[in-house]
Scaffold this motif. Structure first.
Motif, PDB file in Angstrom:
ATOM      1  N   VAL A 340     -33.193 -31.332  37.948  1.00 37.01           N
ATOM      2  CA  VAL A 340     -33.821 -30.313  38.795  1.00 37.01           C
ATOM      3  C   VAL A 340     -33.419 -28.910  38.348  1.00 37.01           C
ATOM      4  CG1 VAL A 340     -33.914 -31.873  40.777  1.00 37.01           C
ATOM      5  CG2 VAL A 340     -31.960 -30.332  40.511  1.00 37.01           C
ATOM      6  N   VAL A 341     -34.214 -27.934  38.776  1.00 38.90           N
ATOM      7  CA  VAL A 341     -33.897 -26.528  38.520  1.00 38.90           C
ATOM      8  C   VAL A 341     -32.607 -26.169  39.252  1.00 38.90           C
ATOM      9  CG1 VAL A 341     -34.686 -24.157  38.870  1.00 38.90           C
ATOM     10  CG2 VAL A 341     -36.320 -25.939  38.209  1.00 38.90           C
ATOM     11  N   ARG A 342     -31.705 -25.495  38.566  1.00 40.26           N
ATOM     12  CA  ARG A 342     -30.401 -25.154  39.151  1.00 40.26           C
ATOM     13  C   ARG A 342     -30.589 -24.376  40.449  1.00 40.26           C
ATOM     14  NH1 ARG A 342     -25.812 -25.899  36.258  1.00 40.26           N
ATOM     15  NH2 ARG A 342     -25.983 -26.462  34.037  1.00 40.26           N
ATOM     16  N   HIS A 343     -29.716 -24.632  41.424  1.00 40.06           N
ATOM     17  CA  HIS A 343     -29.951 -24.043  42.750  1.00 40.06           C
ATOM     18  C   HIS A 343     -29.688 -22.542  42.789  1.00 40.06           C
ATOM     19  CE1 HIS A 343     -25.676 -25.209  43.133  1.00 40.06           C
ATOM     20  NE2 HIS A 343     -25.560 -24.553  44.275  1.00 40.06           N
ATOM     21  N   ALA A 344     -28.918 -21.999  41.863  1.00 37.32           N
ATOM     22  CA  ALA A 344     -28.779 -20.541  41.817  1.00 37.32           C
ATOM     23  C   ALA A 344     -30.115 -19.877  41.516  1.00 37.32           C
ATOM     24  CB  ALA A 344     -27.749 -20.147  40.755  1.00 37.32           C
ATOM     25  N   THR A 345     -30.954 -20.555  40.752  1.00 34.97           N
ATOM     26  CA  THR A 345     -32.296 -20.042  40.458  1.00 34.97           C
ATOM     27  C   THR A 345     -33.257 -20.326  41.606  1.00 34.97           C
ATOM     28  OG1 THR A 345     -32.048 -20.129  38.053  1.00 34.97           O
ATOM     29  CG2 THR A 345     -34.287 -20.276  38.924  1.00 34.97           C
ATOM     30  N   ARG A 346     -33.227 -21.544  42.132  1.00 27.29           N
ATOM     31  CA  ARG A 346     -34.154 -21.883  43.226  1.00 27.29           C
ATOM     32  C   ARG A 346     -34.025 -20.912  44.387  1.00 27.29           C
ATOM     33  NH1 ARG A 346     -31.890 -27.105  42.858  1.00 27.29           N
ATOM     34  NH2 ARG A 346     -31.327 -27.020  45.068  1.00 27.29           N
ATOM     35  N   TYR A 347     -32.789 -20.565  44.727  1.00 32.18           N
ATOM     36  CA  TYR A 347     -32.566 -19.699  45.877  1.00 32.18           C
ATOM     37  C   TYR A 347     -32.888 -18.235  45.597  1.00 32.18           C
ATOM     38  CZ  TYR A 347     -30.102 -23.560  48.185  1.00 32.18           C
ATOM     39  OH  TYR A 347     -29.765 -24.747  48.780  1.00 32.18           O
TER      40      TYR A 347
END
Length: 557
Positions: A340-347
């Motif tokens: 999955v796309v890293r959560h630092a980017t998702r947020y």
């Protein structure tokens, strides 16, 4: 706050506790992208061993290794050619034993990936099946079928592969084999006793080498009903919505007969070997995989799929803790992994406006990952807050390599450098998962940012320099320091399954209390808020005049 020494999990108590996994902090390593010890551009087993001191200092209970087996890398190692060996590009079995011993000596358990739904097309069994006749015992280990049409020139059904294209591939004698994923990943026939026995042999092989647990890839796909007539794609979509075990390919009740055998094997060891299922199933059926008579634990991806907002987080946590209490399982929490796309980017991306409110970042990647759409600072700030919230929850926490460095997704990778089959089979639809698999930056200036002495197998962006482990080591306020501080304190405080929500008039603030006087407060809003009484032990950002700033979490003791 003074913590009793009896509540501190040291190496000896961790080794002796058969329930160590219930509250463990587990760190996922994608071996080919972790650390390269032999200067070939590919991470390896010796590279992991060299970083055991780093992993120990991070404060982990266990390390989970994505596949390190011999593989042609048609799917990043999830196409396994030999389940009881190490890819020679990554090392040897002796290297594995040395790594396992180093991890155990450092007080960490080791979990390995098992990929039971499919093998590589280079696996000795599949090569034997290709050379064998129709109806042979060799072909019965996989799922071969005659085709449709006048001369069998059409596939047995119109099913599509997860990675795009058809789910059937024809072999020279005219038969077709099933592959739910890439064509290089033929599906095993789990109705075949030989297949079941061979995987029991594999589980025992690694357990005897000191492996403490297993992560089961695509755990919900093993058991299949391929009786004729096969349903078409439209009928499959209808069955997927029923969540009752009637789908011929996914989440069938019979799969737990397989896992009951596995559980019997796991329980022969002291302490029993653990397992966690990667099972993308409806929440109403997840508990089956986490049953004590089955695998014992199943990934909960609900927080991973949620926007950064209080309402979603409290609902997800409440539901999952209730499920764990009812089944006797342990909750699992995760924000990032190799898929999955890293959560630092998702947020840091705008919320998607669909009915599911699913913020996965894929649309952003597919459209070129324009920097103007990504608020890097906000994304990392929210990721730090979310992770600190998650580390305060009862249950096990699964972390993905590089998130402790605050890494964002690498969006801009040239087509010629990409490796993920999802990209090649779905060009224009899927950009693939390479962006979260780029090798880690250990230093700011060395070749491949300290990953190794050769160029990394996936290109690293220039901005990795500011995120390198060396640039954050012992730096107050760095993401690496935050993870180390939080994990050290979590190891002292984490106990039991209790969580009490504390009422708050501000709908953007979540506050829960744990045993030992531990309180976790997260501000999902845009303005600073007052904190309750207590000593702030760790916070995701510095406090503002004693208040908790926006998009931040604090632990109070």
């Amino acid at each position: 706050m003074t913590v009793s020494p009896l509540s501190v999990l040291n190496a000896d108590t961790l080794a002796a506790d058969p329930h160590w996994w219930r509250q463990a902090a587990v760190y996922q390593i994608y071996p080919r992208s972790f650390h390269d010890a032999n200067a070939d551009g590919l991470g390896d087993i010796k590279g992991i061993t060299a970083k055991v001191p780093y992993l120990k200092e991070l404060g982990l209970d266990a390390v989970w290794l994505s596949p390190f087996y011999p593989s042609e890398l048609a799917d990043g190692g999830y196409d396994v050619a030999d389940y009881r060996n190490v890819d020679p590009r990554l090392g040897t079995l002796a290297d594995f034993d040395e790594m396992a011993a180093a991890l155990h000596d450092a007080g960490m358990k080791i979990i390995v990936d098992i990929v039971p739904n499919h093998s590589s097309d280079q696996h000795a069994w599949f090569q034997e099946a290709l050379a064998a006749e129709k109806g042979s015992a060799a072909r019965a280990r996989y799922i071969f079928r005659d085709g449709q049409g006048t001369n069998g020139e059409l596939p047995p059904s119109d099913w599509g592969s997860i990675f795009g294209g058809p789910a059937w591939t024809q072999v020279p004698d005219g038969q077709w084999y099933l592959h739910l994923f890439a064509s290089e990943q033929p599906d095993f026939n789990w109705d075949n006793r030989e297949v079941r026995d061979d995987f029991l042999k594999t589980l025992r092989f690694w357990s005897d080498r000191g492996v403490d647990g297993f992560r089961i890839d695509v755990a919900h796909a093993l058991s299949k009903d391929l009786s004729e007539p096969l349903p078409n794609k439209a009928e499959l979509r209808r069955l997927e919505k029923l969540h009752n075990g009637s789908n011929p390919l996914w989440d069938r009740d019979q799969v737990h007969e397989i896992y009951a055998e596995w559980r019997a094997l796991f329980n022969e060891y002291n302490p029993p070997r653990t397992a966690v299922a990667e099972a993308w199933v409806d929440q109403s059926r997840r508990a089956r995989y986490a049953s004590p008579t089955s695998l014992g634990q199943a990934f909960n991806f609900d927080l991973l799929m949620a926007d950064f907002e209080a309402e979603s987080f409290v609902s997800i946590v409440t539901k999952n803790l209730a499920e764990s209490a009812a089944t006797g399982a342990s909750s699992t929490w995760v924000f990032s992994n190799h898929d999955v796309v890293r959560h630092a980017t998702r947020y840091g991306l705008p919320k998607l406006a669909d009915a599911e409110k699913t913020q996965d970042g894929k649309d952003w990647l597919l459209n070129g990952g324009e920097e103007s759409e990504l608020d890097r600072e906000l994304g990392l700030r929210r990721a730090r807050a979310a992770t600190l919230f998650m580390l305060g929850l009862p249950g096990s926490a699964y972390l993905y390599q590089g998130e402790e460095l605050g890494l964002h997704e690498v969006a801009h990778i040239a087509d010629a450098d990409r490796q993920d089959p999802a990209f090649f089979r779905n060009t224009g639809i899927e950009v693939g998962r390479d962006g979260c698999r780029v090798p880690l930056p250990w230093t700011s200036t060395d070749t491949s940012f300290g990953f190794g002495e050769a160029a990394a197998h996936l290109p690293q962006p220039a901005w990795f320099a500011e995120h390198a482990a060396s640039a954050q080591d012992s730096v107050d306020g760095s993401t690496l320091t935050l993870y180390r501080d939080a994990l050290a304190l979590r190891r002292q405080l984490q106990t039991g399954e209790e969580l009490d929500w504390i009422a708050n008039a501000n709908v953007d603030v979540l506050h829960f209390a744990r045993p030992n006087g531990w309180n976790v407060v997260t501000n999902f809003g845009d303005t600073a808020v007052e904190l309750p009484e207590g000593t702030v032990a760790v916070s995701s950002v510095p406090l503002a005049g004693g208040k908790l700033p926006a998009n931040a979490t604090a632990w109070l003791v």
